[in-house]
Design a protein around this motif. Structure first.
Motif, short mmCIF file in Angstrom:
data_model
loop_
_atom_site.label_atom_id
_atom_site.label_comp_id
_atom_site.label_asym_id
_atom_site.label_seq_id
_atom_site.Cartn_x
_atom_site.Cartn_y
_atom_site.Cartn_z
N GLU A 1 0.83 -1.21 0.00
CA GLU A 1 0.00 0.00 0.00
C GLU A 1 0.86 1.26 0.00
O GLU A 1 0.52 2.26 -0.63
CB GLU A 1 -0.92 0.00 1.21
N ARG A 2 1.98 1.22 0.69
CA ARG A 2 2.86 2.39 0.77
C ARG A 2 3.72 2.58 -0.47
O ARG A 2 4.26 3.66 -0.69
CB ARG A 2 3.75 2.27 2.01
N MET A 3 3.85 1.54 -1.27
CA MET A 3 4.71 1.62 -2.46
C MET A 3 4.14 2.53 -3.54
O MET A 3 4.87 2.90 -4.45
CB MET A 3 4.95 0.23 -3.03
N GLN A 4 2.89 2.88 -3.46
CA GLN A 4 2.31 3.77 -4.46
C GLN A 4 2.95 5.16 -4.42
O GLN A 4 2.81 5.93 -5.35
CB GLN A 4 0.81 3.87 -4.28
N TYR A 5 3.66 5.46 -3.33
CA TYR A 5 4.25 6.78 -3.16
C TYR A 5 5.70 6.87 -3.63
O TYR A 5 6.31 7.92 -3.54
CB TYR A 5 4.19 7.20 -1.68
N ILE A 6 6.23 5.76 -4.15
CA ILE A 6 7.61 5.79 -4.64
C ILE A 6 7.64 5.42 -6.11
O ILE A 6 6.66 4.93 -6.67
CB ILE A 6 8.55 4.87 -3.81
N ASP A 7 8.77 5.64 -6.73
CA ASP A 7 8.97 5.35 -8.14
C ASP A 7 8.71 3.87 -8.42
O ASP A 7 9.02 3.00 -7.61
CB ASP A 7 10.41 5.72 -8.51
N ALA A 8 8.13 3.56 -9.59
CA ALA A 8 7.74 2.19 -9.93
C ALA A 8 8.94 1.23 -9.94
O ALA A 8 8.86 0.11 -9.44
CB ALA A 8 7.05 2.16 -11.29
N HIS A 9 10.06 1.68 -10.49
CA HIS A 9 11.23 0.81 -10.54
C HIS A 9 11.74 0.51 -9.14
O HIS A 9 12.10 -0.63 -8.82
CB HIS A 9 12.34 1.46 -11.38
N ASP A 10 11.78 1.52 -8.29
CA ASP A 10 12.21 1.31 -6.90
C ASP A 10 11.26 0.38 -6.17
O ASP A 10 11.69 -0.49 -5.41
CB ASP A 10 12.30 2.65 -6.16
N ALA A 11 9.96 0.55 -6.40
CA ALA A 11 8.96 -0.30 -5.74
C ALA A 11 9.11 -1.75 -6.19
O ALA A 11 9.03 -2.67 -5.36
CB ALA A 11 7.56 0.22 -6.04
N LEU A 12 9.31 -1.97 -7.48
CA LEU A 12 9.50 -3.32 -7.99
C LEU A 12 10.74 -3.96 -7.37
O LEU A 12 10.71 -5.12 -6.93
CB LEU A 12 9.61 -3.31 -9.52
N LEU A 13 11.82 -3.22 -7.33
CA LEU A 13 13.06 -3.74 -6.76
C LEU A 13 12.89 -4.07 -5.28
O LEU A 13 13.34 -5.12 -4.81
CB LEU A 13 14.18 -2.72 -6.96
N LEU A 14 12.23 -3.20 -4.53
CA LEU A 14 11.99 -3.46 -3.10
C LEU A 14 11.10 -4.68 -2.90
O LEU A 14 11.37 -5.52 -2.03
CB LEU A 14 11.36 -2.24 -2.43
N LEU A 15 10.06 -4.78 -3.69
CA LEU A 15 9.14 -5.91 -3.56
C LEU A 15 9.87 -7.22 -3.85
O LEU A 15 9.77 -8.18 -3.09
CB LEU A 15 7.95 -5.75 -4.50
N LYS A 16 10.60 -7.23 -4.93
CA LYS A 16 11.25 -8.45 -5.38
C LYS A 16 12.43 -8.85 -4.49
O LYS A 16 12.60 -10.03 -4.17
CB LYS A 16 11.73 -8.24 -6.82
N SER A 17 13.21 -7.89 -4.06
CA SER A 17 14.46 -8.19 -3.37
C SER A 17 14.38 -8.17 -1.86
O SER A 17 15.26 -8.72 -1.19
CB SER A 17 15.53 -7.18 -3.81
N SER A 18 13.37 -7.53 -1.31
CA SER A 18 13.34 -7.38 0.15
C SER A 18 12.05 -7.79 0.80
O SER A 18 12.05 -8.40 1.87
CB SER A 18 13.61 -5.92 0.53
N LEU A 19 10.94 -7.44 0.21
CA LEU A 19 9.68 -7.55 0.94
C LEU A 19 8.89 -8.83 0.69
O LEU A 19 8.14 -9.26 1.55
CB LEU A 19 8.79 -6.35 0.60
N HIS A 20 9.03 -9.42 -0.44
CA HIS A 20 8.19 -10.56 -0.78
C HIS A 20 8.82 -11.87 -0.31
O HIS A 20 8.65 -12.28 0.83
CB HIS A 20 7.94 -10.55 -2.29
N LEU A 21 9.49 -12.57 -1.16
CA LEU A 21 10.04 -13.88 -0.84
C LEU A 21 11.12 -13.85 0.24
O LEU A 21 11.13 -14.72 1.11
CB LEU A 21 10.53 -14.57 -2.11
N PRO A 22 12.04 -12.89 0.23
CA PRO A 22 13.05 -12.90 1.29
C PRO A 22 12.47 -12.87 2.71
O PRO A 22 13.02 -13.48 3.61
CB PRO A 22 13.88 -11.64 1.00
N LYS A 23 11.35 -12.20 2.88
CA LYS A 23 10.71 -12.14 4.20
C LYS A 23 10.02 -13.45 4.57
O LYS A 23 9.74 -13.70 5.72
CB LYS A 23 9.69 -11.00 4.27
#
Length: 178
Positions: A26-48
């Motif tokens: 929900e908070r990712m809508q406030y950041i750049d799309a590329h940064d949001a994708l990178l955060l989701l993929k590398s930190s927030l989704h599977l790694p968690k």
């Protein structure tokens, strides 16, 4: 910190991960799309989620499908691209196989658990023999689900310790169905 047996403890732990992921998306809508994708993929989704997937019996848990659904919705919003049922499996593929690298946790649950179980098998057997229990039901149920999903032969020996070897048949099946 990982639940040992399937049930309410696993549900509570997965629900906590779901709530955290939902809030982050929900908070990712406030950041750049590329940064949001990178955060989701590398930190927030599977790694968690990988620790709990490898250490607890999570396969078949409906909360994993909820996590995949919120990830699909969030990724769709981040990329401003709707994912149909036809193109979502491709997005779940690793980048090297033509996907976005945002893996489905529901499909990875059994392979992650089986790789971990294989690598700790000797220690587990030495503990279970002392308690006069010789069969691990959690591994058997994960293996049954994996065999049903992949229609493949399980990795043996040291190859069974590597999660990629458990994932490869599912990836190949998805690629061939595209």
């Amino acid at each position: 910190g990982a639940p040992i047996l399937p049930g309410s403890a696993v549900d509570t732990s997965l629900k906590s991960k779901f709530d955290t992921l939902k809030k982050a998306i929900e908070r990712m809508q406030y950041i750049d799309a590329h940064d949001a994708l990178l955060l989701l993929k590398s930190s927030l989704h599977l790694p968690k989620l990988l620790y709990i997937l490898r250490t607890s019996v999570c396969h078949g848990n409906p909360i994993l499908d909820d996590i995949d659904d919120i990830t699909r919705e969030g990724l769709s919003n981040i990329l401003n691209l709707p994912f149909s049922d036809d193109n979502w499996p491709q997005a779940n593929l690793p980048v090297k196989d033509g996907g976005l690298g945002v893996r489905s946790v529901a499909s990875l649950a059994s392979s992650a658990f089986l790789a971990s179980a294989a690598s700790t098998n000797d220690l587990k057997l030495s503990i279970l023999v002392r308690t006069h229990i010789v069969e691990d039901q959690s591994k058997a149920s994960a293996l049954e689900q994996w065999l049903d999903a992949t229609k493949s032969v399980e990795p043996i020996g040291n190859a069974s310790h590597i999660q990629k070897n458990w994932e490869k048949p599912g990836i190949e099946e998805t690629k061939s169905s595209l």
